[in-house]
Design a protein around this motif. Structure first.
Motif, mmCIF file in Angstrom:
data_model
loop_
_atom_site.group_PDB
_atom_site.id
_atom_site.type_symbol
_atom_site.label_atom_id
_atom_site.label_comp_id
_atom_site.label_asym_id
_atom_site.label_seq_id
_atom_site.Cartn_x
_atom_site.Cartn_y
_atom_site.Cartn_z
ATOM 1 N N THR A 185 0.503 -1.192 0.215
ATOM 2 C CA THR A 185 0.152 0.084 -0.361
ATOM 3 C C THR A 185 1.345 0.923 -0.473
ATOM 4 O OG1 THR A 185 -1.607 -0.920 1.693
ATOM 5 C CG2 THR A 185 -1.944 1.322 1.181
ATOM 6 N N LEU A 186 1.089 1.999 -0.652
ATOM 7 C CA LEU A 186 1.495 3.241 -1.038
ATOM 8 C C LEU A 186 1.172 3.755 0.550
ATOM 9 C CD1 LEU A 186 3.384 5.454 -2.502
ATOM 10 C CD2 LEU A 186 1.270 5.955 -3.817
ATOM 11 N N ILE A 187 2.109 4.769 1.123
ATOM 12 C CA ILE A 187 2.011 5.343 2.130
ATOM 13 C C ILE A 187 2.233 6.971 1.486
ATOM 14 C CG2 ILE A 187 2.391 5.944 5.200
ATOM 15 C CD1 ILE A 187 2.982 3.670 4.636
ATOM 16 N N GLU A 188 3.241 6.994 1.288
ATOM 17 C CA GLU A 188 3.452 8.741 0.389
ATOM 18 C C GLU A 188 4.713 8.930 -0.005
ATOM 19 O OE1 GLU A 188 2.443 12.304 1.183
ATOM 20 O OE2 GLU A 188 2.316 11.109 2.534
ATOM 21 N N THR A 189 4.862 9.537 -1.320
ATOM 22 C CA THR A 189 5.651 9.744 -2.589
ATOM 23 C C THR A 189 5.686 10.791 -2.563
ATOM 24 O OG1 THR A 189 4.925 8.244 -3.996
ATOM 25 C CG2 THR A 189 6.172 9.495 -4.747
ATOM 26 N N ALA A 234 8.792 -0.482 2.476
ATOM 27 C CA ALA A 234 9.312 -0.853 1.561
ATOM 28 C C ALA A 234 9.900 0.547 0.920
ATOM 29 C CB ALA A 234 8.539 -1.528 0.330
ATOM 30 N N VAL A 235 10.846 0.977 1.163
ATOM 31 C CA VAL A 235 11.600 2.693 0.637
ATOM 32 C C VAL A 235 12.112 2.670 -1.015
ATOM 33 C CG1 VAL A 235 12.103 4.716 1.437
ATOM 34 C CG2 VAL A 235 11.305 2.768 3.010
ATOM 35 N N VAL A 236 11.414 3.079 -1.567
ATOM 36 C CA VAL A 236 12.056 2.968 -3.350
ATOM 37 C C VAL A 236 12.654 4.263 -3.574
ATOM 38 C CG1 VAL A 236 11.167 2.241 -5.912
ATOM 39 C CG2 VAL A 236 10.746 1.951 -4.190
ATOM 40 N N PHE A 237 14.192 4.550 -3.267
ATOM 41 C CA PHE A 237 14.939 5.736 -4.348
ATOM 42 C C PHE A 237 14.807 5.232 -5.414
ATOM 43 C CE2 PHE A 237 15.733 4.716 0.175
ATOM 44 C CZ PHE A 237 15.435 5.489 0.677
ATOM 45 N N MET A 253 8.286 2.920 17.111
ATOM 46 C CA MET A 253 8.390 3.619 15.838
ATOM 47 C C MET A 253 7.477 3.662 14.656
ATOM 48 S SD MET A 253 9.072 4.244 12.138
ATOM 49 C CE MET A 253 10.264 2.745 11.231
ATOM 50 N N ASP A 254 6.956 5.235 14.335
ATOM 51 C CA ASP A 254 6.031 6.313 14.441
ATOM 52 C C ASP A 254 6.841 6.817 13.172
ATOM 53 O OD1 ASP A 254 7.013 7.901 15.592
ATOM 54 O OD2 ASP A 254 4.676 8.584 16.130
ATOM 55 N N ARG A 255 8.344 7.214 12.955
ATOM 56 C CA ARG A 255 8.456 7.981 11.923
ATOM 57 C C ARG A 255 9.585 7.672 11.393
ATOM 58 N NH1 ARG A 255 7.707 13.575 15.488
ATOM 59 N NH2 ARG A 255 5.881 11.525 15.597
ATOM 60 N N ILE A 256 10.445 8.396 10.109
ATOM 61 C CA ILE A 256 11.717 7.806 9.400
ATOM 62 C C ILE A 256 12.203 9.473 9.170
ATOM 63 C CG2 ILE A 256 10.422 6.341 7.230
ATOM 64 C CD1 ILE A 256 12.461 4.635 8.214
ATOM 65 N N GLN A 257 13.001 9.164 8.465
ATOM 66 C CA GLN A 257 13.986 10.518 7.865
ATOM 67 C C GLN A 257 15.075 9.683 7.279
ATOM 68 O OE1 GLN A 257 16.590 13.262 9.789
ATOM 69 N NE2 GLN A 257 15.235 14.893 9.263
ATOM 70 N N PHE A 258 15.138 10.590 5.665
ATOM 71 C CA PHE A 258 15.955 10.258 5.011
ATOM 72 C C PHE A 258 16.757 11.172 4.302
ATOM 73 C CE2 PHE A 258 13.473 6.544 4.273
ATOM 74 C CZ PHE A 258 14.041 5.315 4.920
ATOM 75 N N TYR A 259 18.249 11.221 4.452
ATOM 76 C CA TYR A 259 18.893 12.437 4.111
ATOM 77 C C TYR A 259 19.970 12.285 3.295
ATOM 78 C CZ TYR A 259 20.755 12.288 9.106
ATOM 79 O OH TYR A 259 21.548 11.883 9.814
ATOM 80 N N SER A 264 9.314 6.699 -2.450
ATOM 81 C CA SER A 264 7.897 6.887 -2.267
ATOM 82 C C SER A 264 8.369 5.343 -1.182
ATOM 83 C CB SER A 264 7.438 5.356 -3.855
ATOM 84 O OG SER A 264 7.370 6.678 -4.671
ATOM 85 N N ILE A 265 7.334 5.452 -0.013
ATOM 86 C CA ILE A 265 7.316 4.659 0.647
ATOM 87 C C ILE A 265 5.759 3.501 1.360
ATOM 88 C CG2 ILE A 265 6.810 4.569 3.854
ATOM 89 C CD1 ILE A 265 8.703 7.137 3.566
#
Length: 267
Positions: free
Chosen positions: A92-96, A119-122, A242-248, A260-261
């Motif tokens: 299920t797509l959560i956020e793009t 699943a996180v797609v870069f 865990m309810d949040r994740i960050q990529f930077y 896309s998460i």
């Protein structure tokens, strides 16, 4: 013509003089209803979310309203369908996030207990610096965890000219006491250079006695049109939901690309 006006009263009228069918409940049959004559307003009321189907006898029946996220599933011949949980480990797509210039990073909050795995797609990431790494942090309702020692990670990187892991060609990096997880090796910002990855996040949403972890593979292209890639894994060593994740990026900002998460259902 021989009867005077008013000469026949109701008591002397023949029974056949009146079509009695006009006064019998249920006397309107299909032949006497015009096509498209029954409007929504003329239909009996029902329950919000129900849909109409037919039972084994061919009679109309209301299918009970399902729960949010359920899908309508066939029960086979001779039985009406039913709303059931989606099966097969659906994604299920959560956020793009479509990255633009000067995007310092992306943070997704509100990752509740619906999904135990993400699943996180870069796709085709580019940044404004040269050789900066892709990093990850996690957190709970109190915010992102930035404490040194709360993370560990391991990374293997190589390219298409490597015959072994040596300096400048291949590398193995690790940190058992970090303030982040490194999930992608450094890449450049010149024309043609880019970075893509497929990472999986294991949440501890079922029980807080386990740690969250992330693992996956990535690939990129250098200015010499040479492929490089690698594998990474790491853990957020904190017993928390865990309810949040960050990529930077380790420095600078993103210029373009997409992140896309997805939430992965186990059933």
């Amino acid at each position: 013509d021989e009867l005077a006006a008013g000469a026949v009263d109701l008591a002397h009228m023949s029974a056949e003089s009146v079509n009695s069918d006009q006064y019998v409940d249920g006397s309107i049959d299909e032949a006497h209803i015009a096509d498209n004559a029954v409007t929504l307003a003329k239909m009996a009321g029902g329950t919000d979310g129900n849909i109409i189907s037919f039972d084994a006898s061919g009679d109309p029946v209301a299918i009970a309203t399902g729960s949010d996220g359920e899908v309508l599933t066939s029960a086979g011949a001779g039985a009406p369908p039913a709303f059931e949980a989606a099966s097969g480990g659906a994604w299920t797509l959560i956020e793009t996030y479509s990255l633009a210039s000067n995007t310092s990073g992306v943070t997704k909050t509100g990752l509740d207990t619906t999904y135990g795995k993400l699943a996180v797609v870069f796709s085709d990431l580019k940044q404004d610096g040269d050789g900066n790494y892709l990093l990850c942090r996690m957190g709970d309702s109190g915010g992102l965890d930035t404490a040194v020692g709360d993370y560990d990670w391991f990374e293997v990187k190589t390219n298409t000219t490597a015959s072994s892991f040596t300096a400048g060609v291949g590398a193995v990096d690790a940190d058992p006491n970090s303030s982040f997880i490194r999930v992608g090796h450094g890449y450049g910002n010149a024309t043609g250079e880019h970075f893509s990855a497929m990472l999986y996040v294991n949440k501890n949403s079922i029980a807080n006695d386990s740690f969250c972890s992330i693992h996956g593979t990535w690939v990129g292209l250098t200015t010499a049109a040479q492929s490089f890639g690698g594998y990474t894994f790491g853990t957020w060593r904190k017993s928390a939901t865990m309810d949040r994740i960050q990529f930077y990026p380790s420095a600078g900002a993103f210029v373009s690309g997409r992140i896309s998460i997805y939430g992965i259902s186990h059933t």
